[in-house]
Design an enzyme around this catalytic site. Structure first.
Site, PDB file in Angstrom:
ATOM      1  N   CYS A  74       0.885  -1.198   0.090  1.00  0.00           N
ATOM      2  CA  CYS A  74      -0.062  -0.001  -0.110  1.00  0.00           C
ATOM      3  C   CYS A  74       1.004   1.038   0.154  1.00  0.00           C
ATOM      4  CB  CYS A  74      -0.806   0.159   1.306  1.00  0.00           C
ATOM      5  SG  CYS A  74      -2.279  -1.240   1.317  1.00  0.00           S
ATOM      6  N   TYR A  88       2.257   9.703 -11.547  1.00  0.00           N
ATOM      7  CA  TYR A  88       1.561   8.977 -10.640  1.00  0.00           C
ATOM      8  C   TYR A  88       0.922   7.784 -11.602  1.00  0.00           C
ATOM      9  CZ  TYR A  88      -2.040   7.211  -7.174  1.00  0.00           C
ATOM     10  OH  TYR A  88      -2.854   6.146  -6.431  1.00  0.00           O
TER      11      TYR A  88
END
Length: 254
Positions: free
Chosen positions: A85, A160
């Site tokens: 994560c 990203y």
């Protein structure tokens, strides 16, 4: 796969998705969870029974290996699950008012989000491959966190989206590579999730984000990420796939 009496690793486990979801959820299933995060995040992390917070930078192989060693120290609780994560999501245009995209920033995003995830996946897989398989020949499952930005990257998300697109591209070959060891690899591509990061924006902005989701017309809840991660662990036939968790959202260019 049963998590009871096993160990698990969750990166980014002291904040955001990692803290609110897999770390607590996996511990609730009887796993001993090693939650990796940066020292500053760990200082503010809430204590959760069954979860041990360990300071580690996913871009540092030595620190990752030390964390994996800790997760595999007790043979009575073999390492069976890993959830990646850890990640960052800065915004910058390729050519903006201040000039060209900061190349060091682009490199940093890819290094943390993609290379960091791969480092944890690879080092943990090496350890998992040395464990005894269960009755079905399984040894473990690795869940990576992608993003719908991998498919619908918006203005300012070049770095990203690149890093999360790499996670999507990694999923199938990693599953094929690790199949011989009984290790599954699955990725989750969340949409807009109600994380502490969004707590800093106005109610009006949050409402506008929710309005763009077809159904349910709200932001995703961290608990829903947890349920999906647990479902992936539980369903032995899920492998080599990226699952969108986004309420049918398709992001506009901006």
């Amino acid at each position: 796969m049963d998590l009871a009496n096993t160990s698990a690793i969750v990166t980014g486990g002291a904040s955001g998705l990692g803290a609110a979801t897999p770390a607590a959820a996996f511990a609730g299933q009887g796993a001993t969870v090693i939650a990796l995060d940066l020292p500053g995040s760990i200082e503010n992390a809430a204590a959760v029974e069954g979860v041990t917070h360990v300071a580690a930078d996913v871009t540092d192989e030595a620190q990752v290996r030390a964390a994996v060693d800790r997760a595999t120290a007790d043979p009575a609780t073999p390492l069976r699950a890993v959830v990646n994560c850890a990640g960052i999501a800065p915004s910058a245009r390729i050519v903006g008012r201040k000039g060209v995209h900061d190349l060091a920033l682009y490199r940093k995003v890819v290094e943390i989000n993609l290379i960091g995830s791969f480092t944890v996946l690879a080092v943990a897989s090496e350890a998992i491959a040395q464990t005894d398989p269960d009755a079905d020949g399984q040894r473990g499952v690795i869940i990576n966190t992608a993003s719908i930005a991998a498919f619908d990257g918006q203005v300012g998300q070049a770095a990203y989206a690149s890093s999360k697109g790499g996670i999507v591209g990694l999923t199938l070959p990693a599953a094929r590579d690790l199949a011989q060891y009984g290790i599954r690899v699955v990725s989750i591509a969340p949409g807009i999730v109600e994380t502490p990061m969004l707590a800093t924006v106005s109610d009006e902005f949050r409402a506008a984000l929710a309005a763009g989701v077809p159904f349910p017309q709200r932001l995703a809840r961290p608990a829903e990420f947890a349920k999906l991660a647990l479902a992936i662990v539980d369903n032995d036939y899920l492998n080599g796939e990226t699952i969108r968790m986004d309420g049918a959202l398709r992001m506009a260019p901006r």
